[in-house]
Design an enzyme around this catalytic site. Structure first.
Site, PDB file in Angstrom:
ATOM      1  N   GLY A  56      -1.876   2.457  -6.801  1.00  0.00           N
ATOM      2  CA  GLY A  56      -2.728   2.654  -8.133  1.00  0.00           C
ATOM      3  C   GLY A  56      -2.491   3.609  -8.690  1.00  0.00           C
ATOM      4  N   CYS A  87      -5.220   5.220  -3.121  1.00  0.00           N
ATOM      5  CA  CYS A  87      -4.745   3.851  -3.337  1.00  0.00           C
ATOM      6  C   CYS A  87      -2.922   5.247  -3.964  1.00  0.00           C
ATOM      7  CB  CYS A  87      -5.199   3.525  -4.372  1.00  0.00           C
ATOM      8  SG  CYS A  87      -4.582   1.875  -4.286  1.00  0.00           S
ATOM      9  N   GLY A  88      -2.113   3.952  -3.019  1.00  0.00           N
ATOM     10  CA  GLY A  88      -0.632   4.722  -3.881  1.00  0.00           C
ATOM     11  C   GLY A  88      -0.094   3.781  -4.727  1.00  0.00           C
ATOM     12  N   GLU A 106     -10.758  -0.712  -4.137  1.00  0.00           N
ATOM     13  CA  GLU A 106     -10.044  -1.567  -3.233  1.00  0.00           C
ATOM     14  C   GLU A 106     -10.091  -3.054  -3.731  1.00  0.00           C
ATOM     15  OE1 GLU A 106      -6.895  -0.436  -1.599  1.00  0.00           O
ATOM     16  OE2 GLU A 106      -7.409   1.744  -1.399  1.00  0.00           O
ATOM     17  N   CYS A 140       1.107  -1.374  -0.022  1.00  0.00           N
ATOM     18  CA  CYS A 140       0.072   0.288   0.115  1.00  0.00           C
ATOM     19  C   CYS A 140       1.465   1.156   0.161  1.00  0.00           C
ATOM     20  CB  CYS A 140      -1.083   0.414   1.236  1.00  0.00           C
ATOM     21  SG  CYS A 140      -2.363   1.300   1.389  1.00  0.00           S
ATOM     22  N   HIS A 147      -3.909  -3.969 -10.156  1.00  0.00           N
ATOM     23  CA  HIS A 147      -4.745  -3.855 -10.715  1.00  0.00           C
ATOM     24  C   HIS A 147      -4.433  -3.604 -12.255  1.00  0.00           C
ATOM     25  CE1 HIS A 147      -3.246  -0.821  -7.504  1.00  0.00           C
ATOM     26  NE2 HIS A 147      -2.075  -1.675  -7.326  1.00  0.00           N
TER      27      HIS A 147
END
Length: 277
Positions: free
Chosen positions: A225, A222-223, A213, A73, A164
């Site tokens: 992402g 969302c990092g 998520e 994350c 992703h």
């Protein structure tokens, strides 16, 4: 058990110092579900245990709100950097954190002696379809068609240590993500389920993103992402290699260094409150 509630761009987690709080491994999934509950617990997108490590300065042991393990994350790992520095567990401003066997490199930026922002080398994006993983006839799933609930979409699939699917569209702000998100997450083409980013291009240097998520639902940010989105934008010729990803909870600066094949993410990390449960 003592805890710290932290957030990065609104992506919030409950943080527990695993060196001082001993929780049996088999009890963690149920504990995570209880702590993450926004009505009967503390509330958060999940729980992150910060543990000692022989392979890095610290280990990030991350769980989704539903009690399942997660590999990485981006917003969460920035808060790990703030946690360990602000609490005096390290005096270094360049540290390493391992999560799910992968080491990430963090640079901490201070203000008044506390960490305010963190840059993370998130590593190389994984584009091989079978490694994302996503079921695809091509080696890479770039602008790949997918049919979800009777509607045709185009997706670009990237792994940043977790899967992703990036979908470009207009009208992201009004998109019914609560209805469509779960169908993407559990679509038969994603063997390990997937995180899904719905993205609108604003210009060659900025995009608007909402995210569903895996194991949590829609979150404010969302990092990983955002990193996957930056890679997907470049692969589809939609933006430059340096892009601002605007999320519901704030903005992240993402840079894909194509020559070194490394993605860098820079963004805030904040402590919300501390407590004991």
């Amino acid at each position: 058990m003592k805890f710290t509630k932290m957030q990065g761009c609104g992506n919030d987690y409950v943080y527990v110092d695993g060196s001082s709080e001993q929780v049996p491994q088999e009890e963690k999934p149920e504990l995570v579900r209880r702590l993450s509950d926004r009505h009967f617990g503390i509330g958060g997108d999940g729980v992150i245990f910060i543990n000692p490590s022989d392979e890095a300065d610290f280990e990030m042991e991350m769980y989704n709100a539903d009690g399942t393990r997660a590999e990485m994350c981006g917003n969460g790992i920035r808060c790990v950097g703030k946690f360990v520095y602000d609490k005096g567990l390290t005096d270094k401003t360049d540290i390493t954190v391992i999560s799910a066997g992968k080491v990430k490199y963090l640079t901490l930026f201070l203000k008044d002696g506390k960490v305010e922002r963190v840059k993370v080398n998130m590593g190389a994006p994984i584009l091989t379809a079978s490694l994302v993983p996503v079921v695809c006839d091509s080696e890479q799933a770039v602008n790949e068609p997918i049919r979800v609930e009777g509607r045709d979409y185009r997706m670009t699939c990237v792994s940043m240590g977790n899967p992703h699917a990036v979908v470009f569209m207009d009208g992201v702000e009004s998109f019914d993500i609560e209805t469509i998100g779960p169908y993407f997450e559990r679509h038969e083409r994603f063997p390990n389920r997937t995180n899904t980013e719905f993205v609108e291009i604003l210009d060659e240097s900025s995009v608007l993103m909402r995210v569903w998520e895996r194991g949590t639902g829609e979150t404010l940010a969302c990092g990983t992402g955002a990193c996957a989105v930056a890679a997907a934008c470049v692969l589809n010729g939609l933006t430059k290699e340096r892009v601002t990803v605007k999320l519901l909870g704030g903005a992240l600066e993402i840079f894909w260094d194509r020559e070194a094949d490394q993605i860098y993410m820079t963004g805030p990390a904040e402590t919300v409150f501390e407590g004991e449960i």
